[in-house]
Design an enzyme around this catalytic site. Structure first.
Site, PDB file in Angstrom:
ATOM      1  N   ASN A  45      35.129  26.913 -23.777  1.00 53.68           N
ATOM      2  CA  ASN A  45      33.993  25.960 -24.262  1.00 53.68           C
ATOM      3  C   ASN A  45      33.459  24.910 -23.592  1.00 53.68           C
ATOM      4  OD1 ASN A  45      32.728  24.666 -27.158  1.00 53.68           O
ATOM      5  ND2 ASN A  45      34.339  23.396 -26.330  1.00 53.68           N
ATOM      6  N   SER A  76      24.618  29.250 -23.814  1.00 57.24           N
ATOM      7  CA  SER A  76      23.706  28.785 -24.340  1.00 57.24           C
ATOM      8  C   SER A  76      22.191  29.496 -24.714  1.00 57.24           C
ATOM      9  CB  SER A  76      23.435  27.473 -23.653  1.00 57.24           C
ATOM     10  OG  SER A  76      22.080  26.794 -24.501  1.00 57.24           O
ATOM     11  N   TYR A 134      21.873  22.913 -15.945  1.00 59.17           N
ATOM     12  CA  TYR A 134      22.581  23.306 -17.327  1.00 59.17           C
ATOM     13  C   TYR A 134      22.410  25.008 -17.542  1.00 59.17           C
ATOM     14  CZ  TYR A 134      24.305  23.312 -22.158  1.00 59.17           C
ATOM     15  OH  TYR A 134      24.856  23.864 -23.362  1.00 59.17           O
ATOM     16  N   ALA A 164      20.855  27.292 -15.219  1.00 58.00           N
ATOM     17  CA  ALA A 164      21.617  27.977 -14.136  1.00 58.00           C
ATOM     18  C   ALA A 164      23.187  28.229 -14.442  1.00 58.00           C
ATOM     19  CB  ALA A 164      21.515  27.386 -12.949  1.00 58.00           C
TER      20      ALA A 164
HETATM   21  P1  NDP Z   1      30.612  17.958 -26.558  1.00 59.73           P
HETATM   22  O1  NDP Z   1      29.907  17.111 -25.563  1.00 59.73           O
HETATM   23  O2  NDP Z   1      30.566  17.519 -28.095  1.00 59.73           O
HETATM   24  O3  NDP Z   1      32.268  18.386 -26.523  1.00 59.73           O
HETATM   25  C1  NDP Z   1      32.545  18.606 -24.934  1.00 59.73           C
HETATM   26  C2  NDP Z   1      33.971  19.003 -24.775  1.00 59.73           C
HETATM   27  O4  NDP Z   1      34.241  19.327 -23.594  1.00 59.73           O
HETATM   28  C3  NDP Z   1      34.958  17.797 -25.256  1.00 59.73           C
HETATM   29  O5  NDP Z   1      36.122  18.350 -25.762  1.00 59.73           O
HETATM   30  C4  NDP Z   1      35.146  17.387 -23.734  1.00 59.73           C
HETATM   31  O6  NDP Z   1      36.299  16.706 -23.552  1.00 59.73           O
HETATM   32  C5  NDP Z   1      35.299  18.752 -22.897  1.00 59.73           C
HETATM   33  N1  NDP Z   1      35.113  18.681 -21.519  1.00 59.73           N
HETATM   34  C6  NDP Z   1      33.810  17.974 -20.892  1.00 59.73           C
HETATM   35  N2  NDP Z   1      34.080  18.080 -19.531  1.00 59.73           N
HETATM   36  C7  NDP Z   1      35.263  18.580 -19.292  1.00 59.73           C
HETATM   37  C8  NDP Z   1      35.992  19.143 -18.057  1.00 59.73           C
HETATM   38  N3  NDP Z   1      35.547  19.004 -16.925  1.00 59.73           N
HETATM   39  N4  NDP Z   1      37.199  19.607 -18.226  1.00 59.73           N
HETATM   40  C9  NDP Z   1      37.757  19.804 -19.417  1.00 59.73           C
HETATM   41  N5  NDP Z   1      36.926  19.537 -20.734  1.00 59.73           N
HETATM   42  C10 NDP Z   1      35.803  18.913 -20.498  1.00 59.73           C
HETATM   43  O7  NDP Z   1      30.053  19.283 -26.628  1.00 59.73           O
HETATM   44  P2  NDP Z   1      29.545  20.514 -27.582  1.00 59.73           P
HETATM   45  O8  NDP Z   1      30.498  20.537 -28.673  1.00 59.73           O
HETATM   46  O9  NDP Z   1      28.285  20.098 -28.053  1.00 59.73           O
HETATM   47  O10 NDP Z   1      29.357  21.750 -26.547  1.00 59.73           O
HETATM   48  C11 NDP Z   1      30.549  22.682 -26.458  1.00 59.73           C
HETATM   49  C12 NDP Z   1      30.193  24.058 -25.732  1.00 59.73           C
HETATM   50  O11 NDP Z   1      28.942  24.377 -26.384  1.00 59.73           O
HETATM   51  C13 NDP Z   1      29.442  23.336 -24.281  1.00 59.73           C
HETATM   52  O12 NDP Z   1      29.616  24.456 -23.400  1.00 59.73           O
HETATM   53  C14 NDP Z   1      28.094  23.548 -24.687  1.00 59.73           C
HETATM   54  O13 NDP Z   1      27.261  23.654 -23.285  1.00 59.73           O
HETATM   55  C15 NDP Z   1      27.676  24.474 -25.502  1.00 59.73           C
HETATM   56  N6  NDP Z   1      26.546  24.430 -26.421  1.00 59.73           N
HETATM   57  C16 NDP Z   1      26.380  23.409 -26.986  1.00 59.73           C
HETATM   58  C17 NDP Z   1      25.119  23.312 -27.761  1.00 59.73           C
HETATM   59  C18 NDP Z   1      24.777  22.268 -28.780  1.00 59.73           C
HETATM   60  O14 NDP Z   1      23.544  22.237 -29.267  1.00 59.73           O
HETATM   61  N7  NDP Z   1      25.756  21.314 -28.766  1.00 59.73           N
HETATM   62  C19 NDP Z   1      23.942  24.490 -27.610  1.00 59.73           C
HETATM   63  C20 NDP Z   1      24.373  25.629 -26.753  1.00 59.73           C
HETATM   64  C21 NDP Z   1      25.612  25.491 -26.182  1.00 59.73           C
HETATM   65  P3  NDP Z   1      36.440  14.912 -23.509  1.00 59.73           P
HETATM   66  O15 NDP Z   1      36.120  14.648 -24.966  1.00 59.73           O
HETATM   67  O16 NDP Z   1      38.010  14.683 -23.519  1.00 59.73           O
HETATM   68  O17 NDP Z   1      35.581  14.414 -22.537  1.00 59.73           O
END
Ligand code: NDP
Length: 259
Positions: free
Chosen positions: A102, A154, A167, A169
């Site tokens: 995720n 996504s 993103y 890609a």
């Molecule tokens: P958030 O930004 O709310 O949360 C992202 C999470 O990913 C956090 O727990 C963060 O940890 C963790 N994270 C970020 N970078 C890394 C890394 N390098 N290594 C490990 N953990 C990492 O994101 P969302 O909940 O919105 O999104 C979750 C997923 O859903 C993502 O893949 C996103 O692309 C996808 N998505 C989201 C959409 C949306 O509308 N929100 C739409 C479509 C897809 P920390 O807090 O410690 O930095």
């Protein structure tokens, strides 16, 4: 159909959710834990929040149901950290039955102005991160001859989106990766699927302007933004026994936005 308990569909199973401290990842952690799984969640930076999520899970455990919850600080873009993370999870749990990739980031900008570092950050986290974690988990999963892998992609990985070449890609890459690995491991009883969220209200989309949010809302037939729980429900289904005959698919959860 046999009459079976559906309230704890993941009882006795061990799950790993990357990026499990906030937004969609946190909702997935809560969904799997509420369904009886022991859960390892990873995060990148916020130690306090990770402890809070683990404690909230453990506090919610039903009496008599033995469950573990642990948090691991892992940058999924690092091969060494991802491998060490899986080793730690296997040491703590003995196995991984459900993997949810995720963790993801955005670094938006028009292509003309997109720096190589903005490209690398997004591809290294969203696509290479999925490669690292899945690769580290696949061997133990193959030997146990059972597993569910769910990758969060996504809708823009299917449609494209101006300002998100990196993103989109990365997310399109995740879909191709999912189908390839699904074909490689199907004979071992492992399914690999994607969930493609539309517009979900989280920190990630909190960066959008009011005008951008309004424009998005106008495109959603169900007339609301999605919640992290909407995505967690789809992940929960794909992680369950009821989805045993589904693999290589991308389940779109977007309120009808892209149909
Ligand atoms: P958030 O930004 O709310 O949360 C992202 C999470 O990913 C956090 O727990 C963060 O940890 C963790 N994270 C970020 N970078 C890394 C890394 N390098 N290594 C490990 N953990 C990492 O994101 P969302 O909940 O919105 O999104 C979750 C997923 O859903 C993502 O893949 C996103 O692309 C996808 N998505 C989201 C959409 C949306 O509308 N929100 C739409 C479509 C897809 P920390 O807090 O410690 O930095």
């Amino acid at each position: 159909y046999k009459r079976i308990s559906t309230s704890l569909p993941y009882l006795g199973q061990f799950a790993l959710v990357t990026g499990g401290t906030r937004g969609i990842g946190r909702a997935i952690v809560e969904k799997l834990f509420a369904g009886g799984a022991s859960v390892a969640l990873t995060y990148n930076s916020n130690d306090a929040l990770a402890t809070e999520v683990v404690n909230a899970c453990l506090a919610s455990a039903e009496k008599g149901v033995e469950q573990k919850a642990i948090a691991l600080k892992v940058d999924v873009s690092s091969s060494a950290e991802a491998t060490a993370c899986i080793d730690q999870v296997i040491a703590a749990f003995g196995r991984v039955d459900i993997l949810v990739n995720n963790a993801g980031v955005t670094k938006d900008g028009l292509l003309m102005r997109m720096s190589e570092s903005d490209w690398d950050l997004v591809l290294d986290t969203n696509l290479k991160g999925v490669f690292h974690v899945t690769k580290a988990v696949i061997r133990p999963m193959m030997s146990q001859k059972r597993g569910k892998i769910i990758n969060i992609t996504s809708v823009v990985g299917l449609s494209g989106n101006p300002g998100q070449a990196n993103y989109c890609a990365s997310k399109a890459g995740v879909i191709g990766f999912t189908k390839s690995v699904a074909k490689e491991v199907a004979s071992r009883g492992i399914t690999v699927n994607c969930v493609a969220p539309g517009y979900i209200e989280t920190d990630m989309t909190g960066k959008l302007t009011a005008t951008q949010k309004e424009a998005l809302m106008g495109l959603i037939p169900l007339k609301r933004g999605g919640t992290p729980a909407d995505i967690a429900n789809a992940v929960g289904f794909l992680a369950s026994k009821e989805a045993d005959y589904i693999t290589g698919q991308t389940l779109i959860v977007d309120g009808g936005m892209t149909m």
